[in-house]
Design an enzyme around this catalytic site. Structure first.
Site, PDB file in Angstrom:
ATOM      1  N   ASP A 116       0.872  -1.168   0.000  1.00 23.97           N
ATOM      2  CA  ASP A 116       0.000   0.000   0.000  1.00 23.97           C
ATOM      3  C   ASP A 116       0.918   1.230   0.000  1.00 23.97           C
ATOM      4  O   ASP A 116       1.418   1.640  -1.056  1.00 23.97           O
ATOM      5  CB  ASP A 116      -0.853  -0.103   1.277  1.00 23.97           C
ATOM      6  CG  ASP A 116      -2.188   0.574   1.166  1.00 23.97           C
ATOM      7  OD1 ASP A 116      -2.253   1.598   0.478  1.00 23.97           O
ATOM      8  OD2 ASP A 116      -3.153   0.091   1.760  1.00 23.97           O
ATOM      9  N   ASP A 175      -8.161  -8.673   5.440  1.00 23.48           N
ATOM     10  CA  ASP A 175      -9.326  -8.531   6.308  1.00 23.48           C
ATOM     11  C   ASP A 175      -9.898  -7.130   6.313  1.00 23.48           C
ATOM     12  O   ASP A 175      -9.258  -6.169   5.896  1.00 23.48           O
ATOM     13  CB  ASP A 175      -8.938  -8.862   7.758  1.00 23.48           C
ATOM     14  CG  ASP A 175      -8.125  -7.735   8.420  1.00 23.48           C
ATOM     15  OD1 ASP A 175      -7.159  -7.265   7.794  1.00 23.48           O
ATOM     16  OD2 ASP A 175      -8.485  -7.314   9.534  1.00 23.48           O
TER      17      ASP A 175
HETATM   18  C1  PRP Z   1      -1.166  -4.898   5.719  1.00 25.51           C
HETATM   19  C2  PRP Z   1      -0.490  -5.794   4.701  1.00 25.51           C
HETATM   20  C3  PRP Z   1       0.924  -5.310   4.708  1.00 25.51           C
HETATM   21  C4  PRP Z   1       0.791  -3.845   5.018  1.00 25.51           C
HETATM   22  C5  PRP Z   1       0.920  -3.058   3.756  1.00 25.51           C
HETATM   23  O1  PRP Z   1      -0.991  -5.463   6.973  1.00 25.51           O
HETATM   24  O2  PRP Z   1      -0.581  -7.139   5.061  1.00 25.51           O
HETATM   25  O3  PRP Z   1       1.696  -5.948   5.712  1.00 25.51           O
HETATM   26  O4  PRP Z   1      -0.502  -3.651   5.608  1.00 25.51           O
HETATM   27  O5  PRP Z   1       0.767  -1.694   3.996  1.00 25.51           O
HETATM   28  P1  PRP Z   1       1.881  -0.616   3.697  1.00 25.51           P
HETATM   29  O6  PRP Z   1       2.430  -0.869   2.335  1.00 25.51           O
HETATM   30  O7  PRP Z   1       1.109   0.675   3.798  1.00 25.51           O
HETATM   31  O8  PRP Z   1       2.932  -0.719   4.753  1.00 25.51           O
HETATM   32  P2  PRP Z   1      -1.855  -5.082   8.246  1.00 25.51           P
HETATM   33  O9  PRP Z   1      -1.078  -4.109   9.078  1.00 25.51           O
HETATM   34  O10 PRP Z   1      -3.228  -4.681   7.798  1.00 25.51           O
HETATM   35  O11 PRP Z   1      -1.902  -6.400   9.092  1.00 25.51           O
HETATM   36  P3  PRP Z   1      -2.530  -7.859   8.775  1.00 25.51           P
HETATM   37  O12 PRP Z   1      -1.752  -8.434   7.613  1.00 25.51           O
HETATM   38  O13 PRP Z   1      -2.290  -8.606  10.047  1.00 25.51           O
HETATM   39  O14 PRP Z   1      -3.982  -7.679   8.450  1.00 25.51           O
END
Ligand code: PRP
Length: 196
Positions: A116, A175
C-alpha cells in the site's frame, strides 16, 4: 463468487461489491510467481527462506510455497502498520521478530499480501539487510501503486501478482476488522460496510 459465509457484518455476498481477483486467477498468479522464484534462485548457493508477514500473507504463502520447486525454509514476522480499519498509523513496529541468529547464508523472499504505502516492505528490506541477510527480495500478491508514499514512489516488489486500483480489498488473507480473511478470492468491500 463462491459460497457465502456469515460475518459479523452479515452475509459475505451482501458485503462484496465484486470479485477483483478470482480463485482461478490467484492460482495462475501463484504458479507464475513460483516459477519466477525458481528461476531467480536456480544458481544460488544460499538457502532460500520465505518470510511470511502475518497475518494477511498466510494464505498466499501457503499456496505459493507448495508450487516452488527450490527447497525452501519458512519463517514469520508480524509488524504493524495500521491502527485499525482504513487509517494508516504511518509507523512500523515489529511485534514478532525473525528468531534466527545468522541470516548470512539466507536468500530471503519477503511474502506480502499487499503493498500500500510501501512502508512495511521498505522497512523490512532495510531491517533484514542490516541484520546480515545474503539477499532480500519482495513478493506481493497485490500492489496498489496509487497509495505509495511520495518518498517511496519508486519502491517496487521483485515478484508481483497483480496491480490493483485503490479500492478496499478483502479476502484471500486480507481482512476488514479481522473478517473475510478465509475467502478464496480477493473482493472489493462495499463502502456501506466500513462507513457504518
Ligand atoms: C497490511 C499488509 C501489509 C501492510 C501493507 O498489513 O498485510 O503488511 O498492511 O501496507 P503498507 O504498504 O502501507 O505498509 P496489516 O497491518 O493490515 O496487518 P494484517 O496483515 O495482520 O492484516
Amino acid at each position: 463468487m463462491s459460497e457465502a459465509k456469515n460475518t459479523i457484518y452479515g452475509n459475505t455476498d451482501d458485503c462484496i461489491e465484486r470479485v477483483l481477483v478470482s480463485a482461478e486467477q490467484i492460482d495462475e498468479i501463484t504458479t507464475r510467481i513460483a516459477a519466477e522464484i525458481d528461476a531467480t534462485y536456480k544458481d544460488s548457493e544460499n538457502r532460500l527462506l520465505l518470510l511470511c508477514i502475518l497475518k494477511g500473507s498466510v494464505v498466499f504463502m501457503g499456496d505459493l510455497m507448495k508450487k516452488i520447486k527450490t527447497p525452501v525454509e519458512i519463517d514469520f514476522m508480524k509488524v504493524s502498520s495500521y491502527h485499525s480499519g482504513t487509517v494508516s498509523s504511518g509507523k512500523v513496529n515489529i511485534m514478532l521478530d525473525i528468531h534466527r541468529k545468522d541470516l548470512s547464508e539466507l536468500d530471503i523472499v519477503i511474502v506480502e499480501d499487499i503493498i500500500d504505502s510501501g512502508r512495511t516492505l521498505s522497512y523490512l528490506v532495510n531491517y533484514l539487510k542490516l541484520n546480515g541477510a545474503a539477499s532480500v527480495r519482495c513478493c506481493t500478491l497485490l500492489d496498489k501503486p496509487e497509495r505509495r508514499d511520495s518518498e517511496l514512489k519508486d519502491f517496487k516488489a521483485d515478484f508481483v501478482g497483480c496491480v490493483i486500483p485503490d479500492e478496499f480489498v478483502i479476502g484471500y488473507g486480507l481482512d476488514y476488522d479481522e473478517q473475510f480473511r478465509a475467502l478464496p478470492y480477493v473482493g472489493i468491500l462495499k463502502p456501506s460496510v466500513y462507513e457504518k
